[in-house]
Design a protein around this motif. Structure first.
Motif, PDB file in Angstrom:
ATOM      1  N   ILE A 109       0.838  -1.193   0.000  1.00  0.00           N
ATOM      2  CA  ILE A 109       0.000   0.000   0.000  1.00  0.00           C
ATOM      3  C   ILE A 109       0.877   1.248   0.000  1.00  0.00           C
ATOM      4  O   ILE A 109       1.772   1.395   0.832  1.00  0.00           O
ATOM      5  CB  ILE A 109      -0.947  -0.009   1.218  1.00  0.00           C
ATOM      6  CG1 ILE A 109      -1.820  -1.279   1.171  1.00  0.00           C
ATOM      7  CG2 ILE A 109      -1.819   1.235   1.242  1.00  0.00           C
ATOM      8  CD1 ILE A 109      -2.695  -1.467   2.380  1.00  0.00           C
ATOM      9  N   LYS A 110       0.612   2.145  -0.934  1.00  0.00           N
ATOM     10  CA  LYS A 110       1.452   3.318  -1.125  1.00  0.00           C
ATOM     11  C   LYS A 110       0.932   4.576  -0.439  1.00  0.00           C
ATOM     12  O   LYS A 110       1.706   5.492  -0.154  1.00  0.00           O
ATOM     13  CB  LYS A 110       1.612   3.604  -2.630  1.00  0.00           C
ATOM     14  CG  LYS A 110       2.220   2.456  -3.424  1.00  0.00           C
ATOM     15  CD  LYS A 110       3.630   2.135  -2.983  1.00  0.00           C
ATOM     16  CE  LYS A 110       4.255   1.048  -3.855  1.00  0.00           C
ATOM     17  NZ  LYS A 110       5.620   0.687  -3.412  1.00  0.00           N
ATOM     18  N   GLU A 111      -0.364   4.660  -0.184  1.00  0.00           N
ATOM     19  CA  GLU A 111      -0.916   5.900   0.362  1.00  0.00           C
ATOM     20  C   GLU A 111      -2.077   5.593   1.298  1.00  0.00           C
ATOM     21  O   GLU A 111      -2.547   4.459   1.383  1.00  0.00           O
ATOM     22  CB  GLU A 111      -1.374   6.820  -0.770  1.00  0.00           C
ATOM     23  CG  GLU A 111      -2.376   6.186  -1.716  1.00  0.00           C
ATOM     24  CD  GLU A 111      -2.694   7.056  -2.919  1.00  0.00           C
ATOM     25  OE1 GLU A 111      -3.756   6.845  -3.521  1.00  0.00           O
ATOM     26  OE2 GLU A 111      -1.881   7.944  -3.244  1.00  0.00           O
ATOM     27  N   GLY A 112      -2.536   6.641   1.999  1.00  0.00           N
ATOM     28  CA  GLY A 112      -3.645   6.475   2.933  1.00  0.00           C
ATOM     29  C   GLY A 112      -3.176   6.097   4.323  1.00  0.00           C
ATOM     30  O   GLY A 112      -1.976   6.128   4.643  1.00  0.00           O
ATOM     31  N   ASP A 113      -4.126   5.722   5.175  1.00  0.00           N
ATOM     32  CA  ASP A 113      -3.813   5.376   6.560  1.00  0.00           C
ATOM     33  C   ASP A 113      -2.918   4.145   6.672  1.00  0.00           C
ATOM     34  O   ASP A 113      -2.192   3.988   7.656  1.00  0.00           O
ATOM     35  CB  ASP A 113      -5.113   5.145   7.345  1.00  0.00           C
ATOM     36  CG  ASP A 113      -5.948   6.408   7.447  1.00  0.00           C
ATOM     37  OD1 ASP A 113      -5.371   7.506   7.299  1.00  0.00           O
ATOM     38  OD2 ASP A 113      -7.167   6.303   7.657  1.00  0.00           O
ATOM     39  N   ASN A 114      -3.002   3.258   5.670  1.00  0.00           N
ATOM     40  CA  ASN A 114      -2.210   2.016   5.715  1.00  0.00           C
ATOM     41  C   ASN A 114      -0.954   2.083   4.859  1.00  0.00           C
ATOM     42  O   ASN A 114      -0.397   1.043   4.489  1.00  0.00           O
ATOM     43  CB  ASN A 114      -3.073   0.837   5.258  1.00  0.00           C
ATOM     44  CG  ASN A 114      -4.195   0.534   6.232  1.00  0.00           C
ATOM     45  OD1 ASN A 114      -3.996   0.593   7.441  1.00  0.00           O
ATOM     46  ND2 ASN A 114      -5.375   0.222   5.716  1.00  0.00           N
ATOM     47  N   ALA A 115      -0.490   3.272   4.539  1.00  0.00           N
ATOM     48  CA  ALA A 115       0.695   3.421   3.687  1.00  0.00           C
ATOM     49  C   ALA A 115       1.883   2.677   4.300  1.00  0.00           C
ATOM     50  O   ALA A 115       2.161   2.786   5.496  1.00  0.00           O
ATOM     51  CB  ALA A 115       1.016   4.899   3.510  1.00  0.00           C
ATOM     52  N   GLY A 116       2.584   1.930   3.450  1.00  0.00           N
ATOM     53  CA  GLY A 116       3.745   1.174   3.888  1.00  0.00           C
ATOM     54  C   GLY A 116       3.442  -0.234   4.334  1.00  0.00           C
ATOM     55  O   GLY A 116       4.359  -1.058   4.485  1.00  0.00           O
ATOM     56  N   ARG A 117       2.169  -0.559   4.538  1.00  0.00           N
ATOM     57  CA  ARG A 117       1.803  -1.897   4.988  1.00  0.00           C
ATOM     58  C   ARG A 117       1.647  -2.842   3.795  1.00  0.00           C
ATOM     59  O   ARG A 117       1.514  -2.410   2.641  1.00  0.00           O
ATOM     60  CB  ARG A 117       0.504  -1.854   5.808  1.00  0.00           C
ATOM     61  CG  ARG A 117       0.564  -0.893   6.987  1.00  0.00           C
ATOM     62  CD  ARG A 117      -0.691  -0.927   7.816  1.00  0.00           C
ATOM     63  NE  ARG A 117      -0.776  -2.162   8.585  1.00  0.00           N
ATOM     64  CZ  ARG A 117      -1.804  -2.472   9.386  1.00  0.00           C
ATOM     65  NH1 ARG A 117      -2.816  -1.634   9.508  1.00  0.00           N
ATOM     66  NH2 ARG A 117      -1.814  -3.610  10.052  1.00  0.00           N
ATOM     67  N   PHE A 118       1.634  -4.136   4.085  1.00  0.00           N
ATOM     68  CA  PHE A 118       1.543  -5.164   3.047  1.00  0.00           C
ATOM     69  C   PHE A 118       0.259  -5.976   3.217  1.00  0.00           C
ATOM     70  O   PHE A 118      -0.051  -6.413   4.333  1.00  0.00           O
ATOM     71  CB  PHE A 118       2.746  -6.117   3.104  1.00  0.00           C
ATOM     72  CG  PHE A 118       4.053  -5.505   2.704  1.00  0.00           C
ATOM     73  CD1 PHE A 118       4.470  -5.545   1.381  1.00  0.00           C
ATOM     74  CD2 PHE A 118       4.861  -4.889   3.645  1.00  0.00           C
ATOM     75  CE1 PHE A 118       5.690  -4.988   1.011  1.00  0.00           C
ATOM     76  CE2 PHE A 118       6.072  -4.331   3.287  1.00  0.00           C
ATOM     77  CZ  PHE A 118       6.483  -4.370   1.965  1.00  0.00           C
ATOM     78  N   ARG A 119      -0.484  -6.139   2.115  1.00  0.00           N
ATOM     79  CA  ARG A 119      -1.568  -7.116   2.079  1.00  0.00           C
ATOM     80  C   ARG A 119      -0.964  -8.427   1.579  1.00  0.00           C
ATOM     81  O   ARG A 119      -0.411  -8.499   0.475  1.00  0.00           O
ATOM     82  CB  ARG A 119      -2.694  -6.693   1.144  1.00  0.00           C
ATOM     83  CG  ARG A 119      -3.583  -5.593   1.675  1.00  0.00           C
ATOM     84  CD  ARG A 119      -4.651  -5.195   0.654  1.00  0.00           C
ATOM     85  NE  ARG A 119      -5.451  -6.326   0.249  1.00  0.00           N
ATOM     86  CZ  ARG A 119      -5.574  -6.752  -1.019  1.00  0.00           C
ATOM     87  NH1 ARG A 119      -4.938  -6.139  -1.984  1.00  0.00           N
ATOM     88  NH2 ARG A 119      -6.336  -7.791  -1.310  1.00  0.00           N
ATOM     89  N   VAL A 120      -1.074  -9.473   2.392  1.00  0.00           N
ATOM     90  CA  VAL A 120      -0.412 -10.743   2.073  1.00  0.00           C
ATOM     91  C   VAL A 120      -1.426 -11.879   2.179  1.00  0.00           C
ATOM     92  O   VAL A 120      -2.219 -11.935   3.121  1.00  0.00           O
ATOM     93  CB  VAL A 120       0.778 -11.006   3.025  1.00  0.00           C
ATOM     94  CG1 VAL A 120       1.445 -12.329   2.694  1.00  0.00           C
ATOM     95  CG2 VAL A 120       1.787  -9.868   2.945  1.00  0.00           C
ATOM     96  N   LEU A 121      -1.398 -12.782   1.204  1.00  0.00           N
ATOM     97  CA  LEU A 121      -2.217 -13.988   1.225  1.00  0.00           C
ATOM     98  C   LEU A 121      -1.350 -15.148   1.700  1.00  0.00           C
ATOM     99  O   LEU A 121      -0.318 -15.450   1.091  1.00  0.00           O
ATOM    100  CB  LEU A 121      -2.775 -14.290  -0.158  1.00  0.00           C
ATOM    101  CG  LEU A 121      -3.705 -15.505  -0.252  1.00  0.00           C
ATOM    102  CD1 LEU A 121      -5.011 -15.227   0.490  1.00  0.00           C
ATOM    103  CD2 LEU A 121      -3.991 -15.864  -1.702  1.00  0.00           C
ATOM    104  N   ILE A 122      -1.750 -15.773   2.814  1.00  0.00           N
ATOM    105  CA  ILE A 122      -1.021 -16.923   3.347  1.00  0.00           C
ATOM    106  C   ILE A 122      -1.722 -18.194   2.862  1.00  0.00           C
ATOM    107  O   ILE A 122      -2.941 -18.326   2.981  1.00  0.00           O
ATOM    108  CB  ILE A 122      -0.981 -16.880   4.882  1.00  0.00           C
ATOM    109  CG1 ILE A 122      -0.374 -15.551   5.358  1.00  0.00           C
ATOM    110  CG2 ILE A 122      -0.167 -18.046   5.436  1.00  0.00           C
ATOM    111  CD1 ILE A 122      -0.433 -15.372   6.851  1.00  0.00           C
ATOM    112  N   ILE A 123      -0.938 -19.124   2.319  1.00  0.00           N
ATOM    113  CA  ILE A 123      -1.479 -20.379   1.781  1.00  0.00           C
ATOM    114  C   ILE A 123      -0.850 -21.537   2.528  1.00  0.00           C
ATOM    115  O   ILE A 123       0.369 -21.593   2.686  1.00  0.00           O
ATOM    116  CB  ILE A 123      -1.204 -20.508   0.270  1.00  0.00           C
ATOM    117  CG1 ILE A 123      -1.790 -19.301  -0.474  1.00  0.00           C
ATOM    118  CG2 ILE A 123      -1.784 -21.785  -0.282  1.00  0.00           C
ATOM    119  CD1 ILE A 123      -0.793 -18.474  -1.151  1.00  0.00           C
TER     120      ILE A 123
END
Length: 611
Positions: free
Chosen positions: A126-140
């Motif tokens: 995530i590049k912008e907004g409140d979650n800027a710098g965080r990662f959305r990750v799918l765990i399998i």
């Protein structure tokens, strides 16, 4: 020069094989083929290696298509035993993602994963907004025995297994770089399951699986004499070249007007096409529900729908889906990132989207391959560390007296012991925290095991009572722990259609379908109309009120007195009044009886939606 690989997707009905470049920016596809999967060789993704038929069939196909020079193989698999969970990681370095996931794995899955292979896929940085710098990750997470069955199969076909991919990732990788300025929904429709993937600007926004496919369509075609198909295989081939469905679900009502022509070939064909189209209603309703859920969470509208897999074989499915969903729909014809060589035939390309995508960037469920790669990297790191240590020792021997080195080490040791004493109390607090977190995990696991979809049935009854119109009459209700069947009677078709449409707004059901719709006629209507007419004709109006004719007046006697009474302002109640009451009775002489099958929307669905 890019390395070639054989990519294989094994399904319940067919096995797809592709020879192409592995992990190349612009890969070439050299050859591809599809074979029938031998019966009894695969169950929910697990390969039955005791049956050699599958290995022999794959070896024969590879040899027949002249792919034998390629010795590396990759598999993409679909199985209900594969667990997925989307998480949001804090701002960390990319090379720390794997370590962070392993440290917090027990929080993501309330089960023991020691017997599972675990990998991850970064969905978005995530590049912008409140979650800027965080990662959305799918765990399998996949059971190790599942992956091992493919390792054995690779050996049986004389090839080297280099990786195992998850079919959801394979689809995402295929479409990741396609039309990056649009939000696309991809439907991989197979026999009994459909994978739904929504991609926007190279980011995977949503992925869901539904238990609907085109198996019902093919069986309906095989069962209808109008199509002339005697076997399942013949019906599958028939739908590739013939239009067997209507353009909308509502078109199935048109066939009712042709029932009197059932003996004619035209009437029988219309009725057969209507039945095939109706068999897709559950599939379309399930897709619609996923789209509704997506729209409730994201403000990015879906621009296009692409159909791939076996569902792309069904002529007209893009038109039916486009009309029902209100979104332009296409059957997948090509991928821009691929280069095709002359020996490759593009016919049926929609079936190979996942098989091709597996070679782009597999998620890596085969840990042995990952470990070998990591071991290779670690050896270089160890060599670098060794060189640094040797240089430091040489420098110390030449320039630093041993005394000062020893004194510095003692001072450092003392400082470390002092710091250790400062954190003794903190360690006790941390140990208590770990104990409470373990207790919380156990309680949460027990609560999840007690979850039952029928727990929310009271909420369903409350919503039913609140939203159901008074014109609807419930005449039957059956329920299990997961679904219910409700029989309704409505006064006309408009009320019935309104009730069916109303069910789409229910929050307490996951999805539903309408299994039967039939009209009920009052067989005593003619008798009731005649009785009503006779009764009305024996009424007269006296001072504005209707009264019956009795005694001799009703029998036609004493006509003089009757005429006098009528002359003073009375008249028979007949004519328009009789016709109006007759029309009203006729209007309500026909009821519509229909049955709705609904699956409860449980807490488990909410947990999955949150993921």
């Amino acid at each position: 020069m890019a390395n070639k690989v054989i990519s294989i997707e094994i399904g319940n009905a067919v096995t797809r094989i592709v020879q192409m470049d592995y992990q190349s920016k612009h890969p070439k596809v050299y050859r591809h083929t599809t074979i029938q999967t031998p019966e009894g060789c695969i169950t929910d993704g697990y390969i039955n290696n005791d049956n050699p038929a599958l290995a022999e069939a794959i070896k024969g196909a590879i040899a027949g298509e002249k792919m034998g020079g390629t010795k590396n193989v990759i598999f993409t698999i679909a199985s209900s035993k594969i667990l997925t969970r989307e998480v949001m990681l804090p701002p960390i370095k990319a090379n720390m993602i794997e370590t962070t996931i392993q440290m917090n794995l027990s929080e993501y899955f309330p089960i023991d994963l020691s017997a599972h292979e675990v990998s991850n896929l970064v969905l978005e940085n995530i590049k912008e907004g409140d979650n800027a710098g965080r990662f959305r990750v799918l765990i399998i997470a996949a059971e190790k025995t599942l992956i091992q069955s493919y390792e054995v199969l690779a050996k049986n076909i004389g090839m080297t297994l280099i990786q195992v991919d998850y079919v959801g990732n394979s689809i995402f990788q295929s479409f990741k770089n396609e039309q990056v300025n649009r939000c696309n929904m991809v439907l991989k429709v197979e026999e009994t399951q459909t994978s739904i993937t929504i991609v926007d600007h190279q980011n995977l926004l949503l992925q869901r699986n539904i238990s609907y496919g085109i198996e019902e369509v093919i069986r309906e075609v095989a069962d209808r004499p109008a199509f002339g198909c005697r076997t399942y295989e013949a019906a599958h081939d028939y739908v590739k070249d013939h239009l067997v469905i209507f353009e909308t679900l509502s078109d199935t009502a048109m066939s009712a007007s042709h029932e009197e022509n059932e003996n004619s070939s035209g009437g029988a064909m219309l009725e057969a096409r209507a039945a095939v189209t109706r068999s897709l209603s559950g599939f379309i309703n399930a897709v619609s529900r996923v789209v509704d859920f997506y729209n409730s969470r994201y403000n990015v509208p879906i621009d296009r729908i692409y159909v791939c897999g076996m569902g792309g074989d069904l002529q007209g499915i893009n038109t039916l889906l486009g009309n029902e969903m209100g979104i332009k729909t296409h059957v997948l014809k090509k991928l821009e990132e691929l280069q095709w060589v002359a020996t490759t035939d593009l016919v049926g390309f929609h079936c190979y989207a996942a098989t091709i995508g597996a070679s782009f960037n597999p998620v890596g469920l085969y840990s042995k391959a990952r470990e070998d790669k990591e071991k290779h990297k670690t050896n270089y790191k160890a060599l670098g560390v060794l060189i640094l240590i040797l240089a430091a020792v040489a420098s110390a021997a030449l320039f630093v007296p041993r005394f000062f080195a020893l004194q510095a080490a003692k001072d450092e040791n003392a400082e470390l012991n002092r710091v250790k004493g400062q954190y003794e109390d903190d360690k006790k607090v941390y140990d208590r925290f770990e104990s409470m977190r373990s207790l919380y995990t156990d309680v949460k696991t027990g609560d999840a095991m007690m979850e039952n979809p029928n727990d929310s049935i009271l909420s369903f009854f409350a919503e039913l009572e609140e939203k159901l119109p008074t014109e609807a009459q419930i005449v039957g209700f059956n329920s299990t722990s997961t679904e219910c069947t409700i029989q309704f009677i409505a006064h006309d078709k408009e009320v019935a259609a309104g009730i069916i449409e109303l069910f789409r707004s229910f929050d307490t059901i996951a999805y539903f379908n309408v299994s039967t719709v039939e009209e009920e006629h009052d067989d005593d209507l003619e008798f009731k109309l005649q009785a009503l007419t006779d009764a009305l004709n024996n009424l007269i109006t006296v001072d504005g009120e209707a009264v019956p004719i009795v005694g001799e007046e009703a029998a036609g006697e004493n006509t003089e007195q009757t005429e006098v009474v009528q002359a003073e302002g009375t008249e028979n109640v007949e004519g328009e009044n009789t016709e109006e009451l007759t029309d009203e009775l006729t209007q309500y002489a026909t009821d519509v009886r229909f049955t709705i099958n609904a699956v409860y929307y449980s807490a488990l669905d909410e947990a999955e939606a949150d993921n």
